[in-house]
Design a protein around this motif. Sequence first.
Motif, PDB file in Angstrom:
ATOM      1  N   UNK A   1       0.832  -1.207   0.000  1.00 13.93           N
ATOM      2  CA  UNK A   1       0.000   0.000   0.000  1.00 13.93           C
ATOM      3  C   UNK A   1       0.865   1.255   0.000  1.00 13.93           C
ATOM      4  N   UNK A   2       1.958   1.212   0.758  1.00 11.72           N
ATOM      5  CA  UNK A   2       2.867   2.353   0.818  1.00 11.72           C
ATOM      6  C   UNK A   2       3.515   2.600  -0.550  1.00 11.72           C
ATOM      7  N   UNK A   3       3.958   1.546  -1.182  1.00 13.27           N
ATOM      8  CA  UNK A   3       4.604   1.689  -2.488  1.00 13.27           C
ATOM      9  C   UNK A   3       3.590   2.177  -3.533  1.00 13.27           C
ATOM     10  N   UNK A   4       2.376   1.691  -3.475  1.00 17.49           N
ATOM     11  CA  UNK A   4       1.338   2.184  -4.394  1.00 17.49           C
ATOM     12  C   UNK A   4       1.062   3.670  -4.163  1.00 17.49           C
ATOM     13  N   UNK A   5       1.085   4.102  -2.916  1.00 16.07           N
ATOM     14  CA  UNK A   5       0.884   5.523  -2.618  1.00 16.07           C
ATOM     15  C   UNK A   5       1.985   6.360  -3.263  1.00 16.07           C
ATOM     16  N   UNK A   6       3.211   5.888  -3.192  1.00 13.20           N
ATOM     17  CA  UNK A   6       4.322   6.613  -3.822  1.00 13.20           C
ATOM     18  C   UNK A   6       4.117   6.688  -5.328  1.00 13.20           C
ATOM     19  N   UNK A   7       3.786   5.578  -5.941  1.00 15.07           N
ATOM     20  CA  UNK A   7       3.570   5.552  -7.390  1.00 15.07           C
ATOM     21  C   UNK A   7       2.434   6.489  -7.788  1.00 15.07           C
ATOM     22  N   UNK A   8       1.322   6.429  -7.067  1.00 16.83           N
ATOM     23  CA  UNK A   8       0.181   7.293  -7.379  1.00 16.83           C
ATOM     24  C   UNK A   8       0.516   8.770  -7.170  1.00 16.83           C
ATOM     25  N   UNK A   9       1.275   9.053  -6.125  1.00 17.58           N
ATOM     26  CA  UNK A   9       1.677  10.440  -5.860  1.00 17.58           C
ATOM     27  C   UNK A   9       2.598  10.952  -6.958  1.00 17.58           C
ATOM     28  N   UNK A  10       3.564  10.137  -7.335  1.00 18.46           N
ATOM     29  CA  UNK A  10       4.491  10.550  -8.387  1.00 18.46           C
ATOM     30  C   UNK A  10       3.781  10.722  -9.724  1.00 18.46           C
ATOM     31  N   UNK A  11       2.779   9.905  -9.986  1.00 18.32           N
ATOM     32  CA  UNK A  11       2.012  10.068 -11.224  1.00 18.32           C
ATOM     33  C   UNK A  11       1.375  11.455 -11.283  1.00 18.32           C
ATOM     34  N   UNK A  12       0.828  11.910 -10.166  1.00 20.56           N
ATOM     35  CA  UNK A  12       0.232  13.261 -10.115  1.00 20.56           C
ATOM     36  C   UNK A  12       1.303  14.331 -10.275  1.00 20.56           C
ATOM     37  N   UNK A  13       2.414  14.171  -9.563  1.00 19.74           N
ATOM     38  CA  UNK A  13       3.491  15.156  -9.669  1.00 19.74           C
ATOM     39  C   UNK A  13       4.026  15.229 -11.100  1.00 19.74           C
TER      40      UNK A  13
END
Length: 159
Positions: free
Chosen positions: A102-114
């Motif tokens: 879940x933590x790694x998915x949060x990073x990926x999703x956050x970076x996608x927005x950035x």
Amino acid sequence: MTLNSIGLDTGKTQKLAADLNILLANFQLYYQNLRGIHWNIKGKTFFDLHTKFEELYTDANVKVDEIAERILTLGATPLHTFDDYTKAGKVPVGKNISKDENAVHLIIDSLAELLMIERQILKSSDEVNDEGTNSMMSDFITEQEKTVWMMKAWLGETV
């Protein structure tokens, strides 16, 4: 057309600075997400991810400062309140995430927005002939694409 002291059109740079403020707000949310998952991660991958998340939030903290200083360089004021950050936020907010995937998915999703915000700024900075902002966005994008690839590889996925 009025040029500022670094030779850029003041009208166009104000719009660019506003876009950089949106990036700044979202980077602050990303930073907070990273702090939260760093503190709360649990499980067999704790040692590796705890260290990796610290590396990422340290890098994000540096980038926050770079973005704010670029906004100032363009003659604007950086956002600096949590209220401003949440209003401009597009990055998903992760709360009480302790599971590694879940933590790694949060990073990926956050970076996608950035990355979406940065690509728009890259396009705008190119149109304004703002090499300073353009170079910063290009560097951010390159680093973050690599981080997404690494996080996806950790999950056993492809980009």
